[in-house]
Design an enzyme around this catalytic site. Structure first.
Site, PDB file in Angstrom:
ATOM      1  N   LYS A  92      52.000  21.669  54.615  1.00 56.71           N
ATOM      2  CA  LYS A  92      51.123  22.226  55.483  1.00 56.71           C
ATOM      3  C   LYS A  92      50.136  22.707  54.617  1.00 56.71           C
ATOM      4  O   LYS A  92      50.418  23.238  53.536  1.00 56.71           O
ATOM      5  CB  LYS A  92      51.557  22.994  56.516  1.00 56.71           C
ATOM      6  CG  LYS A  92      50.719  23.186  57.875  1.00 56.71           C
ATOM      7  CD  LYS A  92      50.965  21.935  58.921  1.00 56.71           C
ATOM      8  CE  LYS A  92      50.039  22.186  59.989  1.00 56.71           C
ATOM      9  NZ  LYS A  92      50.752  21.283  60.882  1.00 56.71           N
ATOM     10  N   GLY A 192      49.251  22.244  81.068  1.00 51.78           N
ATOM     11  CA  GLY A 192      48.237  21.736  80.084  1.00 51.78           C
ATOM     12  C   GLY A 192      48.001  20.412  79.960  1.00 51.78           C
ATOM     13  O   GLY A 192      48.943  19.785  79.653  1.00 51.78           O
ATOM     14  N   VAL A 193      46.983  19.842  80.453  1.00 52.86           N
ATOM     15  CA  VAL A 193      46.560  18.612  80.743  1.00 52.86           C
ATOM     16  C   VAL A 193      45.352  17.969  79.772  1.00 52.86           C
ATOM     17  O   VAL A 193      44.559  17.638  80.083  1.00 52.86           O
ATOM     18  CB  VAL A 193      46.282  18.035  82.055  1.00 52.86           C
ATOM     19  CG1 VAL A 193      47.766  18.061  82.782  1.00 52.86           C
ATOM     20  CG2 VAL A 193      45.626  18.957  82.673  1.00 52.86           C
ATOM     21  N   GLY A 194      45.749  18.320  78.446  1.00 54.37           N
ATOM     22  CA  GLY A 194      44.583  18.005  77.448  1.00 54.37           C
ATOM     23  C   GLY A 194      45.006  16.571  77.025  1.00 54.37           C
ATOM     24  O   GLY A 194      45.399  15.692  77.824  1.00 54.37           O
ATOM     25  N   VAL A 196      47.448  15.425  75.189  1.00 51.26           N
ATOM     26  CA  VAL A 196      48.906  14.794  75.316  1.00 51.26           C
ATOM     27  C   VAL A 196      49.241  14.821  76.891  1.00 51.26           C
ATOM     28  O   VAL A 196      49.873  13.779  77.415  1.00 51.26           O
ATOM     29  CB  VAL A 196      49.923  15.670  74.361  1.00 51.26           C
ATOM     30  CG1 VAL A 196      51.432  15.215  74.613  1.00 51.26           C
ATOM     31  CG2 VAL A 196      49.436  15.756  72.937  1.00 51.26           C
TER      32      VAL A 196
HETATM   33  P1  NAD Z   1      44.534  19.853  73.896  1.00 49.08           P
HETATM   34  O1  NAD Z   1      43.864  20.919  73.366  1.00 49.08           O
HETATM   35  O2  NAD Z   1      43.981  18.466  73.925  1.00 49.08           O
HETATM   36  O3  NAD Z   1      45.319  20.328  75.162  1.00 49.08           O
HETATM   37  C1  NAD Z   1      45.777  21.773  75.597  1.00 49.08           C
HETATM   38  C2  NAD Z   1      45.318  21.796  77.023  1.00 49.08           C
HETATM   39  O4  NAD Z   1      45.831  23.018  77.516  1.00 49.08           O
HETATM   40  C3  NAD Z   1      43.765  21.959  77.351  1.00 49.08           C
HETATM   41  O5  NAD Z   1      43.456  21.258  78.465  1.00 49.08           O
HETATM   42  C4  NAD Z   1      43.723  23.547  77.415  1.00 49.08           C
HETATM   43  O6  NAD Z   1      42.639  23.697  78.486  1.00 49.08           O
HETATM   44  C5  NAD Z   1      45.088  23.755  78.215  1.00 49.08           C
HETATM   45  N1  NAD Z   1      45.472  25.362  78.069  1.00 49.08           N
HETATM   46  C6  NAD Z   1      45.142  26.191  77.099  1.00 49.08           C
HETATM   47  N2  NAD Z   1      45.666  27.234  77.572  1.00 49.08           N
HETATM   48  C7  NAD Z   1      46.284  27.079  78.413  1.00 49.08           C
HETATM   49  C8  NAD Z   1      47.048  27.918  79.146  1.00 49.08           C
HETATM   50  N3  NAD Z   1      47.064  29.262  79.146  1.00 49.08           N
HETATM   51  N4  NAD Z   1      47.637  27.565  80.726  1.00 49.08           N
HETATM   52  C9  NAD Z   1      47.429  26.227  80.725  1.00 49.08           C
HETATM   53  N5  NAD Z   1      46.678  25.490  79.933  1.00 49.08           N
HETATM   54  C10 NAD Z   1      46.108  25.755  78.892  1.00 49.08           C
HETATM   55  O7  NAD Z   1      45.797  19.797  73.077  1.00 49.08           O
HETATM   56  P2  NAD Z   1      46.830  18.367  72.615  1.00 49.08           P
HETATM   57  O8  NAD Z   1      46.378  17.736  71.516  1.00 49.08           O
HETATM   58  O9  NAD Z   1      47.122  17.908  74.044  1.00 49.08           O
HETATM   59  O10 NAD Z   1      48.237  19.306  72.412  1.00 49.08           O
HETATM   60  C11 NAD Z   1      49.091  19.928  73.288  1.00 49.08           C
HETATM   61  C12 NAD Z   1      50.286  20.634  72.457  1.00 49.08           C
HETATM   62  O11 NAD Z   1      51.076  19.718  71.850  1.00 49.08           O
HETATM   63  C13 NAD Z   1      49.781  21.579  71.520  1.00 49.08           C
HETATM   64  O12 NAD Z   1      50.713  22.716  71.417  1.00 49.08           O
HETATM   65  C14 NAD Z   1      49.955  21.112  70.313  1.00 49.08           C
HETATM   66  O13 NAD Z   1      50.330  21.593  68.904  1.00 49.08           O
HETATM   67  C15 NAD Z   1      51.053  20.092  70.552  1.00 49.08           C
HETATM   68  N6  NAD Z   1      51.091  18.681  69.842  1.00 49.08           N
HETATM   69  C16 NAD Z   1      50.170  17.870  69.857  1.00 49.08           C
HETATM   70  C17 NAD Z   1      50.390  16.744  69.153  1.00 49.08           C
HETATM   71  C18 NAD Z   1      49.117  15.595  69.074  1.00 49.08           C
HETATM   72  O14 NAD Z   1      49.479  14.514  69.112  1.00 49.08           O
HETATM   73  N7  NAD Z   1      47.876  16.007  70.150  1.00 49.08           N
HETATM   74  C19 NAD Z   1      51.443  16.294  68.528  1.00 49.08           C
HETATM   75  C20 NAD Z   1      52.281  17.424  68.340  1.00 49.08           C
HETATM   76  C21 NAD Z   1      52.124  18.520  68.954  1.00 49.08           C
END
Ligand code: NAD
Length: 367
Positions: A92, A192-194, A196
């Site tokens: 990393k 968390g509906v970002g 992923v």
């Molecule tokens: P993202 O930033 O697109 O989505 C995260 C969502 O969580 C956002 O909509 C945000 O508003 C919401 N959020 C933040 N704090 C919150 C809370 N307290 N309560 C409810 N919702 C909250 O991130 P992502 O890319 O969708 O990743 C989500 C998780 O998965 C992270 O922990 C990331 O490390 C992990 N992850 C992602 C990937 C990837 O391919 N993107 C791969 C492995 C792990």
């Protein structure tokens, strides 16, 4: 060789003490006066192959905090890459600084030069605050990088593949809990509906699960609820909701002293990293409560599987999805093994990853 549970003696706090305790191979400090670049690369273990893991840019409070973070994250990548069956080690990088103001072409390219200097022992990719546009600059200076846009032959946004592996891990856990992996009618909360989470909601709704969503962004909640027909839940109430499955897809440490005793669900399966605040304690609490926990670092490995598929060359998304499919069987194996050994699935997964590293390491001993 890597140990599952390392203990750091109190009196030992120097850099070499930390590296020794966590069994890293190398820690590299990079500095460039002209651009102000301050980066640290940690290579944890390269038994299985080059160390792959993303670069995170963050305004760390001090250098020690950055070192601790990069050591912890790179070690996590060793286990994630090993359990996912990848021929990659764990590494990393962190860049200390303000991602809003400091990133320039020269800054990112200088970082790429440093990565190149490691001769392929470390391969970088995106992580927090590093965008595809930054990866493009890094790639101008080194081939030891992955995560380019699809238009440049890269793997593009990994989150749909992450959502897929998470979904498969959830189905494996459902099979363990109910003897059948159908999610139809199951009450699932996606926190968390970002990137992923929203792809996961789509898959769940497609299978006719009853989906609840929570997020701190009202706009995202509205969009996802309208698009896929999910019910919105606000605030802390989520931990008291009657559910079948809780899926943390926002932040880490949501499985802690306060929440584990409150949760009313039989399965936990989500994409967020480091869901268990204390791996041992909260992992054990879940075992005692009879809640099946799908190990986060296994089931969210779709992202790194996608990045690895790109790094192998001749990227095809279908191939990445195919590789991610293995997560289902691996997860079920782990859940069975954890039950047989009466340990938490996270611990069982780490033991399994370690076993693979040791066995493959022995294979490589002879020419
Ligand atoms: P993202 O930033 O697109 O989505 C995260 C969502 O969580 C956002 O909509 C945000 O508003 C919401 N959020 C933040 N704090 C919150 C809370 N307290 N309560 C409810 N919702 C909250 O991130 P992502 O890319 O969708 O990743 C989500 C998780 O998965 C992270 O922990 C990331 O490390 C992990 N992850 C992602 C990937 C990837 O391919 N993107 C791969 C492995 C792990």
């Amino acid at each position: 060789m890597v140990e599952v549970n390392e203990v750091m003696p109190r009196e030992k706090t120097g850099v070499f003490d930390q590296i020794e305790a966590m069994e890293h191979e190398q820690l590299v400090v990079c500095y460039d006066k002209a651009t102000g670049l301050k980066a640290i690369v940690a290579i944890h273990n390269t038994t299985l192959g080059p160390a792959l893991g993303g670069t995170r840019m963050w305004q760390y409070k001090n250098e020690q905090e950055a070192i601790t973070d990069v050591l912890r994250l790179s070690r996590g990548m060793t286990f994630k890459n090993a359990i996912s069956g990848l021929n990659l080690g764990g590494g990393k990088a962190v860049i200390i600084g303000d991602a809003q103001t400091q990133k320039t072409e020269a800054f990112m390219r200088r970082f790429g030069r440093f990565i190149n200097g490691l001769g392929g022992r470390y391969v970088t990719a995106e992580d927090v605050n590093i965008r595809t546009s930054d990866i493009e600059y890094i790639a101008m200076e080194t081939r030891y990088v992955s995560g380019l846009p699809e238009i440049m032959g890269g793997g593009g946004d990994p989150s749909p593949v992450t959502a897929y592996s998470t979904y498969l891990g959830m189905k494996a856990a459902a099979k363990k809990a109910w003897g059948n992996d159908s999610l139809r009618g199951k009450r699932v909360l996606v926190q968390g509906v970002g990137q992923v989470g929203s792809h996961l909601v789509e898959r769940l709704r497609h299978e006719d699960a009853q989906v609840f969503i929570s997020d701190i962004s009202e706009e995202r909640l509205r969009q996802v609820a309208n698009r896929f027909g999910a019910e919105v839940v606000m605030g802390d109430a989520i931990y008291d909701l009657d559910l079948d499955i809780y899926s943390p897809c926002a932040l880490g440490a949501t499985l802690n002293d306060d929440t584990v005793s409150r949760l009313k669900c039989q399965v936990i399966a989500g994409a967020a990293n480091n869901q268990l605040k204390d791996e041992k304690k909260h992992g054990q609490m879940l075992v005692e409560r009879g809640i099946i926990y799908a190990p986060d670092f296994l089931i969210n490995s779709g992202g790194v599987i996608n990045v690895a598929a790109e790094y192998e060359g001749n990227y095809q998304r279908e191939r990445a999805y195919q590789k991610a499919e293995k997560v289902y069987d691996i997860c079920l194996n782990i859940l069975n093994e954890a039950e047989a050994k009466n340990i938490g699935p996270q611990e069982a997964a780490m033991q399994m990853a370690l076993k693979r590293i040791q066995e493959v390491g022995r294979v490589k001993l002879s020419y």
